[in-house]
Scaffold this active site. Structure first.
Site, PDB file in Angstrom:
ATOM      1  N   ASP A  80       6.519  -3.345  -4.956  1.00  0.00           N
ATOM      2  CA  ASP A  80       6.833  -3.780  -3.970  1.00  0.00           C
ATOM      3  C   ASP A  80       6.115  -4.912  -3.133  1.00  0.00           C
ATOM      4  OD1 ASP A  80       8.478  -4.835  -1.508  1.00  0.00           O
ATOM      5  OD2 ASP A  80       9.866  -2.699  -1.714  1.00  0.00           O
ATOM      6  N   LYS A 117      12.797 -11.201   4.013  1.00  0.00           N
ATOM      7  CA  LYS A 117      11.937 -10.797   4.689  1.00  0.00           C
ATOM      8  C   LYS A 117      11.213 -11.472   4.757  1.00  0.00           C
ATOM      9  CE  LYS A 117      12.959  -6.745   5.582  1.00  0.00           C
ATOM     10  NZ  LYS A 117      14.130  -6.514   4.725  1.00  0.00           N
ATOM     11  N   TYR A 150       9.577   2.413   2.730  1.00  0.00           N
ATOM     12  CA  TYR A 150      10.190   1.825   3.228  1.00  0.00           C
ATOM     13  C   TYR A 150      11.401   2.844   3.590  1.00  0.00           C
ATOM     14  CZ  TYR A 150      15.142  -0.539   4.301  1.00  0.00           C
ATOM     15  OH  TYR A 150      16.087  -0.522   5.102  1.00  0.00           O
ATOM     16  N   ARG A 180      28.201 -14.810 -11.354  1.00  0.00           N
ATOM     17  CA  ARG A 180      28.372 -13.677 -10.922  1.00  0.00           C
ATOM     18  C   ARG A 180      26.836 -13.678 -11.532  1.00  0.00           C
ATOM     19  NH1 ARG A 180      30.165  -9.806 -15.152  1.00  0.00           N
ATOM     20  NH2 ARG A 180      31.939 -10.222 -13.565  1.00  0.00           N
TER      21      ARG A 180
HETATM   22  O1  P1T Z   1      16.892  -4.508   2.996  1.00  0.00           O
HETATM   23  P1  P1T Z   1      17.037  -5.204   1.617  1.00  0.00           P
HETATM   24  O2  P1T Z   1      17.101  -6.532   1.366  1.00  0.00           O
HETATM   25  O3  P1T Z   1      17.773  -4.612   0.922  1.00  0.00           O
HETATM   26  O4  P1T Z   1      15.651  -4.648   1.144  1.00  0.00           O
HETATM   27  C1  P1T Z   1      14.469  -3.050   1.095  1.00  0.00           C
HETATM   28  C2  P1T Z   1      13.343  -3.254   1.328  1.00  0.00           C
HETATM   29  C3  P1T Z   1      13.251  -2.786   0.413  1.00  0.00           C
HETATM   30  N1  P1T Z   1      11.901  -2.959   0.499  1.00  0.00           N
HETATM   31  C4  P1T Z   1      10.380  -2.665   1.578  1.00  0.00           C
HETATM   32  C5  P1T Z   1       9.473  -2.887   1.867  1.00  0.00           C
HETATM   33  C6  P1T Z   1      11.569  -3.353   2.641  1.00  0.00           C
HETATM   34  O5  P1T Z   1      10.364  -3.487   3.657  1.00  0.00           O
HETATM   35  C7  P1T Z   1      13.122  -3.211   2.375  1.00  0.00           C
HETATM   36  C8  P1T Z   1      13.916  -3.428   3.874  1.00  0.00           C
HETATM   37  N2  P1T Z   1      13.090  -3.555   4.858  1.00  0.00           N
HETATM   38  C9  P1T Z   1      13.898  -3.390   5.958  1.00  0.00           C
HETATM   39  C10 P1T Z   1      15.134  -3.969   6.378  1.00  0.00           C
HETATM   40  C11 P1T Z   1      12.801  -2.785   7.366  1.00  0.00           C
HETATM   41  O6  P1T Z   1      13.090  -3.644   8.640  1.00  0.00           O
HETATM   42  O7  P1T Z   1      11.988  -1.930   7.046  1.00  0.00           O
END
Ligand code: P1T
Length: 383
Positions: free
Chosen positions: A172, A197, A100, A48
Site C-alpha cells: 500500500d 490522497k 489504516y 462498469r
Molecule cells: O479512503 P479510501 O480511498 O477507501 O482508502 C483507504 C485507505 C487505504 N490505505 C491507506 C494507507 C489509507 O490511508 C486509506 C484511507 N485513509 C484515510 C482516510 C485516512 O485519513 O487515514
C-alpha cells in the site's frame, strides 16, 4: 522512449481525443456504447468494465508506478477488497501491526468471517515477516510508511521473502505516492493506492488504484473488478487524471513543508515525540533513504502530558490546518487517529503500536510553510 516522471504524469495514458482532437481527455459520461451488431464494437461495451476516461487514468497510474497494468476503483477500500477476493477460506494473510483503520476493519470484520486468517506482525522487521510465514500464507500486505506512526518496511527485503516462499506481495503506497517510491521496482507484485490522497491531491474525490506487471494476475483482478463492480465513474477519473498532472510539483512542496513542520515540532516543550522518517534517529531512516526519494508530508506527534480532553482541545484550535480525516490534499489537515481514522481498532491493539489518545497526525499541505508554523505556534505556543 522511456519518459521521466513529470512527463509521464502529464501525458501517460493520454492522447488527443480520436473523435474531436480534444487535448484533454473528455469525460465520457456514458454507461454504454453502441454496437454495430452484437459483439461488434470499438472496445467499449459497458462502463462498469471499460470507460475511455478511466482507461486513460489507468494508463497514467500504471506508467507512474512503472507497471504494465492499472486498475482504478471507487475507493481505496474497493481496491483492497478486490485483492482479497483472490483468497480462499483457510488462507492466511501476513500484514503489519500498524495499518489504516479501514484496512484493519476489512481484514478482521469482513474477510475473517469467510475463514481467512490475518496475522499482524511488525513489518519494519523483515525477519519477523519471514518467521511468521506458514504453509497457509498466501498474501503479504505491507503499508510503508505506515498510517499513522510512519514505520518503514524494507520493501526489497520483504520482496525477497515473498519470492522465496512464492507468496503474493502487495504494498500500500498511499503515504509515499509513486513520486517518492515505486514498490514494483523493489519486488512487490501489486501496488495499492488510496487515490483519494496524494494521487488526486485536492480532497474532492474518493478513489482507489492497483498497479501490477503480471498479465495473468491482472486478468484475475479485472474479472473481480468487473464482476463485483467497484469501479469509479468518469467524472472522478477525469479529476484524478488532472490531479496527477501536478503530482511531482505538489510532492516536492509537501516534502519541503513536511520537513519544516517536523523540525519545528521536534523538541517543542508541548510535544513528547515526533514521527517523521526524515530524522536520522527515526528507526526506519536508513530504509527510507534507500527506497524513498524524500520523506513525504506526513508527520505524527504525541502531545506531552495531554489527556484525551486536552488533545481534543488542541486539535480543535487550528486555523490553517483543518481537523478532518484523510490526507494528501493541497490543504493541511490534522487528524486524531484514536477516535477518527483508527477508531475501529480496539484500544489495546492500537495503543500497543503507539496509536495513543494523545497522538495527532498532520497531513502537511502546500500552503506557505511560514503560515503552517505560525498556526502550530498559536496552537502549541512558540518554541
Ligand atoms: O479512503 P479510501 O480511498 O477507501 O482508502 C483507504 C485507505 C487505504 N490505505 C491507506 C494507507 C489509507 O490511508 C486509506 C484511507 N485513509 C484515510 C482516510 C485516512 O485519513 O487515514
Amino acid at each position: 522512449m522511456e519518459y521521466k516522471f513529470a512527463t509521464k504524469a502529464i501525458h501517460a495514458g493520454q492522447e488527443a481525443d480520436p473523435a474531436t482532437g480534444a487535448v484533454m481527455t473528455p469525460i465520457y459520461q456514458t454507461s454504454t456504447y453502441k454496437q454495430a451488431s452484437p459483439g461488434e464494437h470499438k472496445g467499449f461495451e459497458y462502463s462498469r468494465g471499460t470507460n475511455p476516461t478511466r482507461q486513460a487514468l489507468e494508463g497514467c497510474l500504471a506508467a507512474l508506478e512503472n507497471g504494465k497494468f492499472g486498475l482504478a476503483f471507487a475507493s481505496g477500500m474497493a481496491a483492497t477488497d478486490t485483492v482479497l477476493r483472490l483468497l480462499k477460506p483457510g488462507d492466511e494473510v501476513l500484514t503489519g501491526d500498524d495499518l489504516y483503520g479501514g484496512s484493519y476493519r476489512i481484514f478482521t470484520k469482513v474477510y475473517a468471517q469467510y475463514g481467512i486468517n490475518f496475522v499482524f506482525v511488525d513489518t519494519s522487521d523483515a525477519h519477523a515477516v519471514e518467521e511468521a510465514i506458514t504453509e497457509k500464507t498466501k498474501l503479504i500486505w505491507v503499508e510503508t510508511p505506515t498510517n499513522p506512526t510512519l514505520k518503514l518496511a524494507d520493501i526489497a527485503a520483504i520482496g525477497e521473502v515473498a519470492k522465496k516462499y512464492e507468496i503474493l506481495y502487495v504494498v500500500d503506497n498511499t503515504f509515499a505516492s509513486p513520486y517518492l517510491q515505486n514498490p514494483l521496482d523493489l519486488g512487490a507484485d501489486i501496488v495499492m493506492h488510496s487515490a483519494t490522497k496524494y494521487l488526486n491531491g485536492h480532497s474532492d474525490v474518493v478513489m482507489g488504484a492497483l498497479v501490477l506487471n503480471d498479465e495473468a494476475l491482472y486478468k484475475q483482478l479485472w474479472f473481480y473488478y468487473n464482476a463485483c463492480g467497484g469501479t469509479p465513474g468518469p467524472q472522478d477519473a477525469f479529476l484524478v487524471l488532472r490531479g496527477l498532472k501536478t503530482l511531482h510539483v505538489r510532492m516536492r512542496a509537501h516534502c519541503e513543508n513536511g520537513r519544516k513542520v517536523a523540525e519545528f515540532l521536534k523538541g517543542h516543550p508541548k510535544v513528547e515525540r515526533v514521527y517523521w522518517p526524515g530524522f536520522s534517529d527515526h528507526p526506519g531512516h536508513e530504509i527510507a533513504q534507500k527506497q524513498m526519494r524524500d520523506f513525504g508530508g506526513m508527520v505524527s506527534i504525541v502531545l506531552k502530558d495531554a489527556d484525551l480532553q486536552e488533545t481534543f482541545r488542541i486539535a480543535s484550535r487550528f486555523k490553517v490546518f483543518t481537523l478532518a480525516e484523510s490526507l494528501g490534499g493541497v490543504e493541511s489537515l490534522v487528524n486524531h487517529p484514536a477516535t477518527m481514522t483508527h477508531g475501529s481498532i480496539p484500544k489495546e491493539v492500537r495503543e500497543s503500536v503507539g496509536v495513543v489518545d494523545n497522538l495527532l497526525r498532520l497531513s502537511v499541505g502546500i500552503e506557505d510553510g511560514d503560515d503552517l508554523i505560525a498556526d502550530l505556534e498559536q496552537v502549541l505556543g512558540e518554541r
